[in-house]
Design a protein around this motif. Structure first.
Motif, short mmCIF file in Angstrom:
data_model
loop_
_atom_site.label_atom_id
_atom_site.label_comp_id
_atom_site.label_asym_id
_atom_site.label_seq_id
_atom_site.Cartn_x
_atom_site.Cartn_y
_atom_site.Cartn_z
N THR A 1 -7.41 -0.36 -17.42
CA THR A 1 -6.88 -0.66 -18.76
C THR A 1 -5.36 -0.56 -18.78
O THR A 1 -4.67 -1.43 -19.31
CB THR A 1 -7.49 0.29 -19.80
OG1 THR A 1 -8.90 0.06 -19.87
CG2 THR A 1 -6.88 0.06 -21.17
N ALA A 2 -4.82 0.52 -18.18
CA ALA A 2 -3.37 0.69 -18.16
C ALA A 2 -2.68 -0.45 -17.42
O ALA A 2 -1.56 -0.84 -17.77
CB ALA A 2 -3.01 2.03 -17.53
N SER A 3 -3.34 -0.98 -16.42
CA SER A 3 -2.70 -2.00 -15.59
C SER A 3 -2.61 -3.36 -16.26
O SER A 3 -1.85 -4.23 -15.81
CB SER A 3 -3.44 -2.14 -14.26
OG SER A 3 -4.71 -2.76 -14.46
N VAL A 4 -3.39 -3.59 -17.33
CA VAL A 4 -3.42 -4.93 -17.95
C VAL A 4 -2.96 -4.90 -19.41
O VAL A 4 -3.34 -5.76 -20.20
CB VAL A 4 -4.83 -5.56 -17.85
CG1 VAL A 4 -5.18 -5.83 -16.40
CG2 VAL A 4 -5.89 -4.67 -18.50
N GLN A 5 -2.15 -3.91 -19.76
CA GLN A 5 -1.59 -3.90 -21.12
C GLN A 5 -0.40 -4.85 -21.17
O GLN A 5 0.62 -4.61 -20.56
CB GLN A 5 -1.17 -2.47 -21.50
CG GLN A 5 -2.35 -1.55 -21.75
CD GLN A 5 -3.27 -2.05 -22.84
OE1 GLN A 5 -2.91 -2.04 -24.01
NE2 GLN A 5 -4.46 -2.51 -22.46
N TRP A 6 -0.55 -5.93 -21.91
CA TRP A 6 0.49 -6.97 -21.96
C TRP A 6 1.63 -6.58 -22.90
O TRP A 6 1.41 -6.25 -24.07
CB TRP A 6 -0.10 -8.29 -22.45
CG TRP A 6 -1.21 -8.84 -21.61
CD1 TRP A 6 -1.61 -8.43 -20.38
CD2 TRP A 6 -2.07 -9.92 -21.97
NE1 TRP A 6 -2.66 -9.17 -19.93
CE2 TRP A 6 -2.96 -10.11 -20.89
CE3 TRP A 6 -2.17 -10.75 -23.09
CZ2 TRP A 6 -3.95 -11.09 -20.91
CZ3 TRP A 6 -3.14 -11.73 -23.10
CH2 TRP A 6 -4.03 -11.91 -22.02
N LEU A 7 2.83 -6.62 -22.37
CA LEU A 7 4.02 -6.48 -23.20
C LEU A 7 3.91 -5.30 -24.16
O LEU A 7 3.75 -4.16 -23.73
CB LEU A 7 4.29 -7.81 -23.91
CG LEU A 7 4.38 -9.02 -22.94
CD1 LEU A 7 4.52 -10.32 -23.71
CD2 LEU A 7 5.50 -8.83 -21.95
N GLU A 8 3.97 -5.54 -25.49
CA GLU A 8 3.92 -4.42 -26.44
C GLU A 8 2.49 -3.94 -26.71
O GLU A 8 2.31 -2.83 -27.18
CB GLU A 8 4.58 -4.81 -27.76
CG GLU A 8 6.10 -4.71 -27.76
CD GLU A 8 6.77 -5.63 -26.75
OE1 GLU A 8 7.56 -5.12 -25.92
OE2 GLU A 8 6.49 -6.84 -26.77
N ARG A 9 1.47 -4.75 -26.46
CA ARG A 9 0.08 -4.30 -26.50
C ARG A 9 -0.87 -5.47 -26.42
O ARG A 9 -0.50 -6.62 -26.63
CB ARG A 9 -0.24 -3.49 -27.76
CG ARG A 9 -0.80 -4.31 -28.91
CD ARG A 9 -1.73 -3.53 -29.81
NE ARG A 9 -2.90 -3.01 -29.13
CZ ARG A 9 -3.82 -2.26 -29.72
NH1 ARG A 9 -3.69 -1.93 -30.99
NH2 ARG A 9 -4.85 -1.81 -29.06
N THR A 10 -2.12 -5.16 -26.10
CA THR A 10 -3.23 -6.10 -26.22
C THR A 10 -4.45 -5.30 -26.65
O THR A 10 -4.51 -4.10 -26.41
CB THR A 10 -3.50 -6.83 -24.89
OG1 THR A 10 -4.60 -7.71 -25.05
CG2 THR A 10 -3.80 -5.87 -23.77
N LEU A 11 -5.39 -5.96 -27.30
CA LEU A 11 -6.50 -5.24 -27.92
C LEU A 11 -7.69 -5.07 -26.99
O LEU A 11 -8.69 -4.49 -27.36
CB LEU A 11 -6.94 -5.95 -29.21
CG LEU A 11 -7.80 -5.14 -30.18
CD1 LEU A 11 -7.09 -3.89 -30.64
CD2 LEU A 11 -8.21 -5.99 -31.37
N ASP A 12 -7.59 -5.52 -25.75
CA ASP A 12 -8.74 -5.37 -24.86
C ASP A 12 -8.89 -3.95 -24.32
O ASP A 12 -9.74 -3.69 -23.47
CB ASP A 12 -8.68 -6.38 -23.71
CG ASP A 12 -7.51 -6.15 -22.78
OD1 ASP A 12 -6.65 -5.31 -23.08
OD2 ASP A 12 -7.45 -6.84 -21.74
N ASP A 13 -8.08 -3.04 -24.81
CA ASP A 13 -8.24 -1.63 -24.47
C ASP A 13 -9.14 -0.89 -25.45
O ASP A 13 -9.73 0.13 -25.13
CB ASP A 13 -6.88 -0.94 -24.42
CG ASP A 13 -6.21 -0.92 -25.79
OD1 ASP A 13 -6.50 -1.81 -26.61
OD2 ASP A 13 -5.39 -0.02 -26.04
N SER A 14 -9.28 -1.40 -26.65
CA SER A 14 -9.86 -0.63 -27.75
C SER A 14 -11.32 -0.29 -27.53
O SER A 14 -11.70 0.89 -27.54
CB SER A 14 -9.70 -1.42 -29.06
OG SER A 14 -10.28 -0.70 -30.13
N ALA A 15 -12.16 -1.29 -27.33
CA ALA A 15 -13.60 -1.03 -27.18
C ALA A 15 -13.87 -0.18 -25.95
O ALA A 15 -14.74 0.71 -25.96
CB ALA A 15 -14.35 -2.36 -27.10
N ASN A 16 -13.14 -0.44 -24.88
CA ASN A 16 -13.30 0.31 -23.65
C ASN A 16 -13.00 1.80 -23.87
O ASN A 16 -13.78 2.68 -23.47
CB ASN A 16 -12.36 -0.29 -22.60
CG ASN A 16 -12.42 0.42 -21.26
OD1 ASN A 16 -12.15 1.60 -21.17
ND2 ASN A 16 -12.75 -0.33 -20.22
#
Length: 483
Positions: A318-333
């Motif tokens: 998850t940490a490796s794929v946080q785009w720029l200021e954020r992306t929401l694909d971290d939330s459910a995980n």
């Protein structure tokens, strides 16, 4: 939809194993009441810094309704708005109408979600640290009690030189002390996201305070302190860096490896019938084999520890794929992996404490196994004793070699007991030391400094590590597992 909890899947982490304390920490009640406290802290700080429109009555209404969350209203709002934070802003505003207009003022969703998570994670680490301290304390008492009880040591799970039961336990404790260090470090390193706005620039708050940078900085500091943190992260995007989650889960994964190793050792020793985990009067080991005393608690520790060790992989990816200021694909995980890591670590610790507190040692079995191997280990001592009596070292070596092979044949080929000493007693060559054989075979002469190592380790390392937790240990409760 059926209200029967047995009609749909439930996570066994909470329905079967978890302590009430840890399950409560990750409950909706804790999560959403924490959001309300954060909104309250934000309003208090904004009012203190002179922002107009925030009244004492509004603050008081917020204080009065931190815990009475109407989930029916919140769920209906979330279904309609497709946004959990705004659903709870609306729900909070209904019970605190004087504050409805200023709840969440200037904030982004991550003000409550991320800051709330950090509070919950910090509280989870406090629970885990206290449990780990209790495990170390129980195991230290065990090590002290059996500090000088000789036992057969193993390398490659093959018989090796003797150690003591207590010394072996110090190997477990040392790794747990490192885990305690890592837990405390991770807990104390947790900062606060603070008041940073939508992309971390604090632009919304700068607008609220008419371009006053000092007041925005002071707002960040005040809310951080009101929320129980000494400092916040100096810069963020919309979220705090997900690298923080790695720093949280990595120590838990490392502890999982420790717990797995300890439980595996206990399982091996249970097979040897030297040490067993607690086994209740009415407990059933096997549905078919009534005599069985399976090490089910230690097996559970291993099983759940393997799960715990894998969860840090989620945080890394998850940490490796946080785009720029954020992306929401971290939330459910993160809603799954981080609570599961804390819940699993809590369950492993509770089970480990239960096992350690009830460990049963069988000295007679241990003594029998020592006696079956010690004659071979004593051959060097026998040679040295003969040399002291004037014997030839090489001749003595050949004599004891022949007798050792004969005894080994009896053990391996015939299934008999190790009769090497009886053979030595019957061989006239060894008559000069016959009266010394009992002393030469005393197991306590083979354990080196193991008892002294236990004493020094407990005094110099364990006691200082546990000293800050004296109140916890004074009030510790024995763990009674539900399952």
């Amino acid at each position: 939809m059926s209200a029967d909890p047995n009609a749909k899947y439930q996570s066994p982490l909470t329905s079967r194993y978890a302590s009430e304390e840890m399950a409560t920490n990750f409950s909706n009640n804790k999560r959403f009441s924490t959001w309300r406290k954060l909104w309250l802290n934000l309003a208090i700080a904004e009012k203190q810094l002179g922002l107009p429109g925030i009244t004492e009555e509004a603050i008081q209404q917020m204080k009065d309704h931190l815990y009475d969350i109407d989930y029916e209203v919140a769920n209906a709002e979330e279904k309609r708005r497709r946004h959990d934070v705004m659903a709870h802003v609306h729900t909070f505003g209904l019970v605190a109408p004087k504050a409805a207009a200023i709840i969440h003022l200037g904030a982004t969703s991550c003000f409550v979600t991320d800051n709330g998570d950090l509070i919950i994670f910090r509280d989870a680490m406090d629970i885990l640290i206290n449990r780990l301290v209790c495990v170390i304390s129980e195991l230290a008492a065990f090590a002290q009690k059996y500090r000088d009880l000789p036992t057969l040591g193993f390398t490659h799970f093959q018989p090796a030189q003797l150690t003591t039961v207590g010394k072996r336990a110090t190997l477990w404790i040392q790794e747990l002390l490192w885990d305690l260090r890592n837990f405390v470090r991770a807990r104390n390193d947790l900062g606060f996201r603070g008041v940073k706005g939508t992309t971390g620039t604090q632009a919304s708050f700068l607008a609220l305070f008419n371009g006053d940078h000092d007041k925005v900085e002071e707002l960040d500091k005040l809310v951080t302190e009101l929320s129980g943190f000494k400092e916040c992260y100096p810069v963020t995007g919309q979220t705090y860096s997900r690298k923080i989650d790695i720093d949280l889960l990595a120590p838990l994964a490392s502890f999982g490896a420790t717990a797995h190793r300890i439980a595996t050792d206990i399982r091996l020793l249970a097979n040897l019938k030297e040490i067993e985990e607690p086994f209740e009067k009415d407990q059933i080991g096997s549905s078919a084999m009534a005599y069985k005393r399976n090490p089910m608690r230690s097996e559970r520790i291993c099983s759940l520890s393997r799960h715990l060790m894998t969860l840090v992989g989620n945080a890394l990816q998850t940490a490796s794929v946080q785009w720029l200021e954020r992306t929401l694909d971290d939330s459910a995980n993160r809603r799954i992996s981080i609570p599961e890591a804390c819940l699993t670590a809590d369950i492993v610790l509770s089970t480990l404490q239960n096992v350690v507190n009830g460990l049963v040692v069988y000295p007679k079995v241990i003594e029998r196994r020592i006696n079956s191997e010690l004659p071979f280990m004593a051959t060097e001592n026998i040679i040295m004793a003969m040399v002291k009596k004037g014997g030839d070292r090489q001749e003595c070596h050949e004599q004891i070699r022949v007798l050792s092979h004969q005894a080994a044949h009896v053990v391996k080929a015939e299934g008999g007991d190790n009769d090497l000493i009886e053979r030595v007693k019957k061989e006239p060559y060894f008559e000069p030391i016959w009266n010394e054989l009992d002393q030469l075979l005393d197991p306590k002469t083979f354990i080196g400094r193991a008892p002294q190592q236990v004493d020094r380790f407990l005094k110099d390392y364990v006691d200082p590590a546990l000293a800050p937790y004296s109140e916890i240990l004074k009030n510790k409760k024995q763990v009674d597992l539900n399952v």
